[in-house]
Design a protein around this motif. Structure first.
Motif, mmCIF file in Angstrom:
data_model
loop_
_atom_site.group_PDB
_atom_site.id
_atom_site.type_symbol
_atom_site.label_atom_id
_atom_site.label_comp_id
_atom_site.label_asym_id
_atom_site.label_seq_id
_atom_site.Cartn_x
_atom_site.Cartn_y
_atom_site.Cartn_z
ATOM 1 N N PRO A 134 0.838 -1.209 0.000
ATOM 2 C CA PRO A 134 0.000 0.000 0.000
ATOM 3 C C PRO A 134 0.871 1.256 0.000
ATOM 4 O O PRO A 134 1.612 1.507 0.947
ATOM 5 C CB PRO A 134 -0.799 -0.131 1.299
ATOM 6 N N THR A 135 0.799 2.042 -1.041
ATOM 7 C CA THR A 135 1.614 3.262 -1.106
ATOM 8 C C THR A 135 1.077 4.350 -0.180
ATOM 9 O O THR A 135 1.823 5.230 0.247
ATOM 10 C CB THR A 135 1.655 3.820 -2.535
ATOM 11 N N LYS A 136 -0.239 4.298 0.095
ATOM 12 C CA LYS A 136 -0.907 5.279 0.963
ATOM 13 C C LYS A 136 -0.743 6.710 0.458
ATOM 14 O O LYS A 136 -0.750 7.664 1.231
ATOM 15 C CB LYS A 136 -0.408 5.153 2.409
ATOM 16 N N MET A 137 -0.553 6.827 -0.840
ATOM 17 C CA MET A 137 -0.537 8.155 -1.472
ATOM 18 C C MET A 137 -1.060 8.003 -2.892
ATOM 19 O O MET A 137 -0.895 6.949 -3.519
ATOM 20 C CB MET A 137 0.870 8.752 -1.478
ATOM 21 N N LYS A 138 -1.695 9.030 -3.376
ATOM 22 C CA LYS A 138 -2.248 8.991 -4.720
ATOM 23 C C LYS A 138 -1.157 9.341 -5.730
ATOM 24 O O LYS A 138 -0.798 10.512 -5.910
ATOM 25 C CB LYS A 138 -3.421 9.960 -4.850
ATOM 26 N N VAL A 139 -0.629 8.334 -6.370
ATOM 27 C CA VAL A 139 0.431 8.532 -7.365
ATOM 28 C C VAL A 139 -0.198 9.047 -8.644
ATOM 29 O O VAL A 139 -1.053 8.390 -9.248
ATOM 30 C CB VAL A 139 1.195 7.214 -7.623
ATOM 31 N N THR A 140 0.207 10.232 -9.049
ATOM 32 C CA THR A 140 -0.362 10.837 -10.263
ATOM 33 C C THR A 140 0.502 10.597 -11.494
ATOM 34 O O THR A 140 0.010 10.632 -12.617
ATOM 35 C CB THR A 140 -0.542 12.353 -10.059
ATOM 36 N N THR A 141 1.802 10.386 -11.292
ATOM 37 C CA THR A 141 2.720 10.131 -12.404
ATOM 38 C C THR A 141 3.631 8.965 -12.030
ATOM 39 O O THR A 141 4.169 8.919 -10.934
ATOM 40 C CB THR A 141 3.591 11.362 -12.712
ATOM 41 N N SER A 142 3.797 8.026 -12.965
ATOM 42 C CA SER A 142 4.668 6.883 -12.708
ATOM 43 C C SER A 142 5.361 6.456 -13.993
ATOM 44 O O SER A 142 4.927 6.807 -15.094
ATOM 45 C CB SER A 142 3.873 5.705 -12.131
ATOM 46 N N SER A 143 6.439 5.723 -13.821
ATOM 47 C CA SER A 143 7.137 5.186 -14.991
ATOM 48 C C SER A 143 7.782 3.856 -14.628
ATOM 49 O O SER A 143 8.135 3.610 -13.471
ATOM 50 C CB SER A 143 8.207 6.168 -15.497
ATOM 51 N N PHE A 144 7.920 2.991 -15.623
ATOM 52 C CA PHE A 144 8.522 1.674 -15.460
ATOM 53 C C PHE A 144 9.719 1.603 -16.409
ATOM 54 O O PHE A 144 9.577 1.833 -17.606
ATOM 55 C CB PHE A 144 7.502 0.585 -15.790
ATOM 56 N N ILE A 145 10.893 1.290 -15.856
ATOM 57 C CA ILE A 145 12.120 1.327 -16.655
ATOM 58 C C ILE A 145 12.871 0.001 -16.540
ATOM 59 O O ILE A 145 13.059 -0.505 -15.426
ATOM 60 C CB ILE A 145 13.062 2.466 -16.185
ATOM 61 N N LYS A 146 13.287 -0.543 -17.668
ATOM 62 C CA LYS A 146 14.180 -1.701 -17.669
ATOM 63 C C LYS A 146 15.612 -1.186 -17.575
ATOM 64 O O LYS A 146 15.991 -0.267 -18.313
ATOM 65 C CB LYS A 146 13.993 -2.527 -18.942
ATOM 66 N N LEU A 147 16.393 -1.758 -16.701
ATOM 67 C CA LEU A 147 17.724 -1.247 -16.402
ATOM 68 C C LEU A 147 18.853 -2.083 -17.014
ATOM 69 O O LEU A 147 20.016 -1.726 -16.877
ATOM 70 C CB LEU A 147 17.921 -1.160 -14.885
ATOM 71 N N VAL A 148 18.505 -3.190 -17.649
ATOM 72 C CA VAL A 148 19.502 -4.018 -18.341
ATOM 73 C C VAL A 148 19.163 -3.999 -19.824
ATOM 74 O O VAL A 148 18.175 -4.587 -20.255
ATOM 75 C CB VAL A 148 19.511 -5.463 -17.806
ATOM 76 N N GLY A 149 19.990 -3.296 -20.615
ATOM 77 C CA GLY A 149 19.738 -3.171 -22.044
ATOM 78 C C GLY A 149 20.643 -4.024 -22.901
ATOM 79 O O GLY A 149 20.460 -4.100 -24.114
#
Length: 206
Positions: A134-149
């Motif tokens: 539970p983040t217990k905060m309203k996330v308005t912006t998020s991103s998902f990044i792969k770190l091994v290219g």
């Protein structure tokens, strides 16, 4: 003639010595070798994943073997404003085995409730672990990044980070990234960051 024979013998000896040295370098490590590479899903695989309810997920190929008193520790690290706060879904004591084209995965799903909960999915070469956070905060912006290219080799006592989810209550996020599994700079701008990693270390002995 004797001088020429000595020269030829010296050249042959040098070549043999060089060849032996090359073979010696190519001998496998006594503790093993692990490589990690990105896995790109086909169109059909992406379609199948989209039917599972997972919002974001990344897959990685895992290959190699583990020998001796060595261990692989997988975990999701939770950062708040760039500071490590907690370790989630920690697993260790991975079996001493050869991994061939095994898959590792990290996925995030949002659950619509008053705690703004996330479901974390972390796949290891031998299983799948999930947790509710539970983040217990309203996330308005998020991103998902792969770190091994690109393909990287795991080094002992040096973590490799596979993927990260970043979230904020603000209107934007700083762009972060990595190609060789480093912990990305810029996560301090995110109020929440969840980063999946593996660490090759000594086996814990009781």
């Amino acid at each position: 003639m004797g001088y020429i024979k000595i020269c030829w013998l010296f050249i042959i000896f040098t070549l043999l010595l060089t060849g032996c040295t090359g073979v010696e370098k190519e001998k496998p490590s006594s503790i093993g070798k692990i490589t990690i590479a990105p896995y790109n899903m086909s169109e059909k695989e992406s379609l199948l994943i989209s039917k599972t309810g997972v919002d974001e997920i990344g897959f990685f190929k895992f290959a190699g073997d583990l020998k001796g008193d060595n261990d692989l520790q997988f975990a999701v690290e939770l950062y708040e404003n760039g500071k490590l706060k907690e370790v989630l879904l920690a697993t260790s004591n991975e079996p001493k085995a050869k991994f061939k084209d095994s898959l590792i995965s990290f996925g995030i799903s949002k659950i619509l409730d008053e705690d703004h909960t996330l479901k974390l999915t972390a796949g290891t070469p031998t299983g799948l672990n999930t947790a509710i956070y539970p983040t217990k905060m309203k996330v308005t912006t998020s991103s998902f990044i792969k770190l091994v290219g690109e393909k990287v080799t795991l080094e002992k006592n040096k973590p490799i980070y596979f993927a990260a989810w970043l979230g904020t209550t603000k209107n934007g996020l700083r762009s972060v990234g990595s190609e060789k599994g480093e912990l990305p700079t810029g996560i301090e701008d995110a109020e929440i960051a969840l980063v999946y990693r593996v660490l090759w270390t000594d086996m814990y002995k009781k």
